[in-house]
Design an enzyme around this catalytic site. Structure first.
Site, PDB file in Angstrom:
ATOM      1  N   TYR A 138       0.828  -1.240  -0.089  1.00  0.00           N
ATOM      2  CA  TYR A 138      -0.008   0.274   0.026  1.00  0.00           C
ATOM      3  C   TYR A 138       0.971   1.394   0.288  1.00  0.00           C
ATOM      4  O   TYR A 138       0.441   2.232  -0.530  1.00  0.00           O
ATOM      5  CB  TYR A 138      -0.793   0.078   1.427  1.00  0.00           C
ATOM      6  CG  TYR A 138      -2.233  -0.751   1.220  1.00  0.00           C
ATOM      7  CD1 TYR A 138      -2.383  -1.842   0.790  1.00  0.00           C
ATOM      8  CD2 TYR A 138      -3.400  -0.001   1.179  1.00  0.00           C
ATOM      9  CE1 TYR A 138      -3.779  -2.517   0.361  1.00  0.00           C
ATOM     10  CE2 TYR A 138      -4.673  -0.555   1.306  1.00  0.00           C
ATOM     11  CZ  TYR A 138      -4.821  -1.948   0.732  1.00  0.00           C
ATOM     12  OH  TYR A 138      -5.980  -2.118   0.522  1.00  0.00           O
ATOM     13  N   LYS A 189       2.878 -15.254   2.457  1.00  0.00           N
ATOM     14  CA  LYS A 189       3.146 -16.052   1.015  1.00  0.00           C
ATOM     15  C   LYS A 189       4.575 -16.130   1.193  1.00  0.00           C
ATOM     16  O   LYS A 189       5.308 -15.869  -0.101  1.00  0.00           O
ATOM     17  CB  LYS A 189       2.562 -15.077   0.165  1.00  0.00           C
ATOM     18  CG  LYS A 189       2.586 -15.826  -1.431  1.00  0.00           C
ATOM     19  CD  LYS A 189       1.647 -16.900  -1.432  1.00  0.00           C
ATOM     20  CE  LYS A 189       1.775 -17.532  -2.852  1.00  0.00           C
ATOM     21  NZ  LYS A 189       0.793 -18.636  -2.794  1.00  0.00           N
ATOM     22  N   ASP A 245      -6.558  -6.763   3.862  1.00  0.00           N
ATOM     23  CA  ASP A 245      -7.672  -6.275   3.247  1.00  0.00           C
ATOM     24  C   ASP A 245      -8.546  -7.228   2.645  1.00  0.00           C
ATOM     25  O   ASP A 245      -9.967  -7.027   2.699  1.00  0.00           O
ATOM     26  CB  ASP A 245      -7.069  -5.140   2.195  1.00  0.00           C
ATOM     27  CG  ASP A 245      -8.213  -4.528   1.462  1.00  0.00           C
ATOM     28  OD1 ASP A 245      -8.950  -3.901   2.069  1.00  0.00           O
ATOM     29  OD2 ASP A 245      -8.175  -4.423   0.157  1.00  0.00           O
ATOM     30  N   ASP A 249     -12.615  -8.749   3.951  1.00  0.00           N
ATOM     31  CA  ASP A 249     -13.750  -8.702   3.199  1.00  0.00           C
ATOM     32  C   ASP A 249     -14.493 -10.212   3.227  1.00  0.00           C
ATOM     33  O   ASP A 249     -15.583 -10.297   3.205  1.00  0.00           O
ATOM     34  CB  ASP A 249     -13.584  -8.168   1.686  1.00  0.00           C
ATOM     35  CG  ASP A 249     -13.830  -6.793   1.715  1.00  0.00           C
ATOM     36  OD1 ASP A 249     -13.585  -6.108   2.666  1.00  0.00           O
ATOM     37  OD2 ASP A 249     -14.271  -6.148   0.578  1.00  0.00           O
TER      38      ASP A 249
HETATM   39  C1  IPM Z   1     -10.349  -0.960   3.914  1.00  0.00           C
HETATM   40  C2  IPM Z   1     -10.781  -0.237   2.419  1.00  0.00           C
HETATM   41  C3  IPM Z   1      -9.563   0.726   2.139  1.00  0.00           C
HETATM   42  C4  IPM Z   1      -8.245  -0.265   2.176  1.00  0.00           C
HETATM   43  C5  IPM Z   1      -9.725   1.536   0.794  1.00  0.00           C
HETATM   44  C6  IPM Z   1     -11.073   2.321   0.906  1.00  0.00           C
HETATM   45  C7  IPM Z   1      -8.433   2.451   0.723  1.00  0.00           C
HETATM   46  O1  IPM Z   1     -10.724  -1.406   1.531  1.00  0.00           O
HETATM   47  O2  IPM Z   1     -10.248  -0.535   4.711  1.00  0.00           O
HETATM   48  O3  IPM Z   1     -10.477  -2.241   3.798  1.00  0.00           O
HETATM   49  O4  IPM Z   1      -8.018  -0.694   1.007  1.00  0.00           O
HETATM   50  O5  IPM Z   1      -7.384  -0.243   3.081  1.00  0.00           O
HETATM   51 MG    MG Z   2     -11.004  -3.238   2.134  1.00  0.00          MG
END
Ligand code: IPM
Ligand code: MG
Length: 354
Positions: A138, A189, A245, A249
């Site tokens: 990132y 990984k 990240d 999700d």
């Molecule tokens: C999260 C989001 C963020 C990330 C984005 C909005 C930059 O997906 O907080 O998980 O990638 O960290």
């Molecule tokens: Mg995210």
């Protein structure tokens, strides 16, 4: 206690408004809370030409914690990267060194059916993903898009971690696991990437100080599969920024909806930014459809981790549980045909039980 409220874009203002109602109710009940509002993301760009306006940053500097909604909308996607809404969030994380991102995925008994997985796979799940938040690909440099020697466009990003960055998130993971089931699974990984071999080595070194906590290592592809195959095998998962990240999700769907997951992003001093893990959902923005529970539960994390108000935190979580127990459902967590509540009505349902 001063809280900077940054609602952002899309559904951000709607969900944040419900969390603010919860905080105001607590403030009316003897908790000394003062809320101040700032623009961020696309809203920051519209207001001041910057996704993190100086006034917003100054507001966060004098606050004890940040309540954050969501950022991003399609109409900003063509701006140069530095001006895009997401930069407001990434810069806040970096500026305050919010390296420890806690993303709990808890399955409420009433919602086991709401997951796309069978209830017997997810019932009782209590997983905490600890995501490193201020480094990795990132933020790694160099990065960019160039025209290479062959005259072709070529994009590149750099995955980087220093030993110190890995060490401090590993400490967070082991310390946190001590207050839970004492199991940490570190996700990497290491079979392919140098950076994550270092990750694995350093996590193992830190583990030497935590013999009472069980440590396992897992490759990220396997972890993605295991999360769906048998998620209850996990207690604390610790991983880097990008893997975290993605896996968070994925884990959110175990709980029924991404709208349910809160998060805390903390620095070494306990200062934190609190936000639901979901995005700005432009497709349902302004329609009173979004689930505010992830944001409301984020205020509980704020009360617990930054404001030292464990009792108030438990009250908020208890009110959410009670609302769910009594059948309150936004569209994302309802069964087919079940009556649903809009964003505001879901806020009402929580407030009534607070
Ligand atoms: C999260 C989001 C963020 C990330 C984005 C909005 C930059 O997906 O907080 O998980 O990638 O960290
Ligand atoms: Mg995210």
């Amino acid at each position: 206690m001063r809280i900077a409220v940054l609602a952002g874009d899309g559904i951000g203002p709607e969900i944040t408004a419900q969390a603010v109602r919860v905080l105001e109710a607590l403030a009316g009940n003897g908790l000394a809370l003062e809320l101040e509002y700032g623009a961020v993301g696309g809203a920051g760009y519209d207001a001041a030409g910057d996704p993190l306006p100086a006034a917003t940053l100054a507001l966060c500097e004098r606050a004890d914690a940040i309540l954050f909604g969501a950022v991003g909308a399609p109409r900003y996607d063509r701006l140069e990267r530095a001006l895009r809404p997401e930069q407001g969030l990434l810069r806040l994380r970096k500026h305050f060194d919010l390296f420890a991102n806690l993303r709990p995925a808890v399955v409420y008994p009433e919602l086991a059916h709401a997951s796309t997985l069978r209830p017997d796979v997810v019932a009782g799940l209590d997983l905490l993903i600890i995501r490193e938040l201020t480094s990795d690909i990132y933020f790694g440099k160099p990065r960019g898009v160039i025209v290479n020697e062959a005259g072709e466009r070529e994009g590149y990003d750099t995955m980087r971690y220093t030993e110190g960055e890995i060490r401090r998130i590993a400490v967070t993971a082991f310390e946190t696991a001590r207050k839970r089931a004492r199991r940490v699974c570190s996700v990497d990984k290491a079979n392919v990437l140098e950076t994550t071999q270092l990750w694995r080595d350093v996590v193992s070194e830190v583990h030497a100080d935590y013999a009472d906590v069980e440590l396992s290592h897992m490759y990220v592809d396997n972890a993605a599969m295991q999360l769906i195959r048998n998620p209850r095998q996990f207690d604390v998962m610790v991983t880097g920024n990008m893997f975290g990240d993605i896996l968070s999700d994925e884990a959110s769907m175990l709980t029924g909806s991404i709208g349910m997951l809160p998060s805390a992003s903390l620095n070494a001093k306990g200062y934190g930014l609190y936000e639901p893990i979901h995005g700005s959902a432009p497709d349902i923005a302004g329609k009173d459809l979004a689930n505010p529970l992830g944001t409301i539960l984020s205020t509980a994390m704020m009360l617990r981790y930054s404001l030292g108000q464990e009792q108030a935190a438990a009250r908020v979580e208890g009110a959410v549980r009670a609302a769910l127990r009594d059948g309150a459902r936004s569209a994302d967590i309802a069964r087919d045909g079940e009556p649903t509540l809009g964003t505001v009505a879901m806020g009402d349902a929580v407030l009534a039980r607070l």
